[in-house]
Design an enzyme around this catalytic site. Structure first.
Site, PDB file in Angstrom:
ATOM      1  N   LYS A 175      -4.347  14.969 -11.375  1.00 50.07           N
ATOM      2  CA  LYS A 175      -3.775  14.606 -12.910  1.00 50.07           C
ATOM      3  C   LYS A 175      -2.575  15.771 -13.074  1.00 50.07           C
ATOM      4  CE  LYS A 175      -5.428  10.446 -13.037  1.00 50.07           C
ATOM      5  NZ  LYS A 175      -4.626   9.544 -12.686  1.00 50.07           N
ATOM      6  N   ASP A 218       0.869  -1.231  -0.083  1.00 50.07           N
ATOM      7  CA  ASP A 218       0.106   0.004   0.004  1.00 50.07           C
ATOM      8  C   ASP A 218       1.082   1.255  -0.019  1.00 50.07           C
ATOM      9  OD1 ASP A 218      -1.589   2.176   0.503  1.00 50.07           O
ATOM     10  OD2 ASP A 218      -2.653   1.159   1.981  1.00 50.07           O
ATOM     11  N   TYR A 224     -10.132  15.058  -9.573  1.00 50.53           N
ATOM     12  CA  TYR A 224      -9.381  14.352 -10.667  1.00 50.53           C
ATOM     13  C   TYR A 224      -8.477  15.332 -11.425  1.00 50.53           C
ATOM     14  CZ  TYR A 224      -8.657  11.162 -14.597  1.00 50.53           C
ATOM     15  OH  TYR A 224      -8.060  10.387 -15.463  1.00 50.53           O
TER      16      TYR A 224
END
Length: 314
Positions: free
Chosen positions: A188, A84, A184
């Site tokens: 990015k 993780d 989002y």
């Protein structure tokens, strides 16, 4: 020269003796990058949260063991390690293991993501779940920083290392376009910037860092959503005609191999690159022999709402 159709035709592609870490190799781009590095002879540590015993919150069936087996079958050595990447101790232990077993790291690919199911598309920030949005940022940004923090000291022991930050969208495209959700969008664009920042910090050590994006990806989830497979993906054009510009995950994998085997790759350091751009530069192709240039297609055809037609774009 490569014996694999569609791989580099003009330069030696062997990475035998090189050690790579593909962080986020369970599926999609990460799996394909790991496999293509294996096909070039590398030892590839394949990390992720989904194993044959446990699944991540993504709830998908692909596992890191399957990825490692593909790496080995392709000609390299695949090593599956459950990690993780939000847990610094797990990442530290991973890098210590690579150091103990090989004493070097030549290629680091940060492809960690896992936030699609948390993203509410076309939803303003005040309506989006705050918990989901903040976890998107942690999965997309914190994981990359934690991994780089522990892995790059091993890489810079030797000059010539390559660090690849994988994102969605080139710097130019992401700067000019809203990416359908504020969380989002920020995730990015931030990874685009990480490629630039890492290049600045690695350059004095003789290592290269870039940001790399695939185009419209035929990932396992995307194919499943359209009800098609890699073999009959064109059947999805009835539902979404612009899917004609799509590419297989292997295309980005071949882009990473091209960079890793280029002795002059430092010329790209700090840049935002795409699979299609590098295909034009290095001469590799996608699995069907084409060279899709998705980001140019999006700007010139899809975004202006012109009829779907990939002529001249693949």
């Amino acid at each position: 020269m490569s014996c694999f159709p569609g791989r580099l035709a003009v330069m030696e592609t062997t990475l035998k003796g090189k050690v790579a870490l593909v962080a986020g190799a369970t599926r999609g781009t990460g799996r394909a990058i790991a496999t293509e590095l294996g096909a070039a002879g590398a030892t590839v540590y394949c990390t992720g949260r989904t194993t044959r015993r446990d699944r991540s919150e993504m709830g998908r069936p692909e596992t890191i063991e399957e990825t490692a087996e593909r790496v080995t079958a392709a000609g390299g050595e695949g090593v599956a390690v459950p990690v993780d990447h939000l847990d610094p101790e797990q990442v530290r232990a991973l890098v210590e293991r690579i150091d103990r077993e090989h004493g070097r790291l030549d290629i680091l690919v940060n492809d960690i993501w896992g936030g699609d199911h948390l993203t509410a598309w076309n939803t303003p920030v005040w309506e989006h779940s705050l918990d989901d949005g903040l976890r998107i940022l942690r999965l997309a940004i914190d994981t990359h920083l934690i991994t780089s923090h522990y892995a790059l000291p091993l890489m810079i022991r030797n000059p010539g290392g390559l660090h690849v930050e994988v994102t969605d969208g080139t710097w130019e495209y992401n700067q000019a376009n809203y990416r359908l959700c504020a969380f989002y969008d920020l995730a990015k664009v931030s990874v685009n910037r990480l490629g630039f920042s890492m290049a600045h910090e690695l350059r004095p050590h003789g290592c290269t860092a870039v940001c790399l994006t695939p185009g419209w990806l035929r990932s396992e989830a995307m194919l499943e959503g359209f009800g098609v497979t890699e073999e009959n993906w064109r059947d999805a054009l009835d539902k979404q005609p612009h899917f004609v510009i799509s590419e297989s995950p292997a295309y980005t994998g071949r882009a990473v191999v091209a960079l890793a085997t280029d002795p002059q790759r430092e010329r790209w350091s700090g840049q935002s690159l795409s699979s299609g751009q590098l295909a034009g530069e290095y001469g590799f192709t996608d699995v069907d022999g084409s060279r899709p240039d998705a980001w140019r297609y999006l700007v010139e055809v899809q975004d202006p709402d012109r009829p779907a037609d990939a002529t001249g774009y693949r």
